[in-house]
Design a protein around this motif. Sequence first.
Motif, PDB file in Angstrom:
ATOM      1  N   ARG A   1      -8.318   3.852  -0.955  1.00 62.45           N
ATOM      2  CA  ARG A   1      -7.975   2.657  -1.516  1.00 62.45           C
ATOM      3  C   ARG A   1      -9.060   2.361  -2.753  1.00 62.45           C
TER       4      ARG A   1
ATOM      5  N   LEU B   1      -3.205  -2.238  -4.459  1.00 62.74           N
ATOM      6  CA  LEU B   1      -4.348  -1.779  -3.385  1.00 62.74           C
ATOM      7  C   LEU B   1      -5.469  -2.775  -3.225  1.00 62.74           C
TER       8      LEU B   1
ATOM      9  N   LEU C   1      -3.395   8.205   0.801  1.00 67.32           N
ATOM     10  CA  LEU C   1      -3.131   6.739   1.105  1.00 67.32           C
ATOM     11  C   LEU C   1      -1.814   6.741   2.360  1.00 67.32           C
TER      12      LEU C   1
ATOM     13  N   THR D   1       0.983  -1.203   0.062  1.00 66.84           N
ATOM     14  CA  THR D   1       0.006   0.039   0.058  1.00 66.84           C
ATOM     15  C   THR D   1       0.902   1.303   0.075  1.00 66.84           C
TER      16      THR D   1
END
Length: 146
Positions: free
Chosen positions: A98, A137, A90, A29
């Motif tokens: 996301r 993601l 993020l 991520t």
Amino acid sequence: MASSNATGTGTPHRRDGFAAESAWATGWTGAAAVLMTFGGIMAIFQGIAAIAEDDVFVVAPNWTYEFSLTGWGWIHLILGALVLVAGLSLFRGAAWARAVGVALAGLSMIANFLWLPHFPVWSIVLIVIDGFIIWALCAPRRESRA
């Protein structure tokens, strides 16, 4: 926020009883956030150059989906700003970032596919990066009940 498990297994748990997100998922991520932030900034510059009708871009004749360079510039400028905001969000851990990131990376893939006649190598690189962002993601997270 994570603490050791009472059973002594060393698995980190949050106070609400769920296992903490794995470092693997968090790392991907973070990588997606970095790529989205960088990609957003680059798309903004790309859009500005196209709006200014810079000589950097080549216009291929008789392409199936031919659009004006200025129009593409505005599309890349707006899309780049949205991708930049989602990438920075993020980093802050925004839950909505996301899903928005996946949607924007998909739109960016389409825009870069249609941008192929103007800047082919860069477009292909960005399509691959957008694919990685979507994968990162959507990577499974280990959120199991303790």
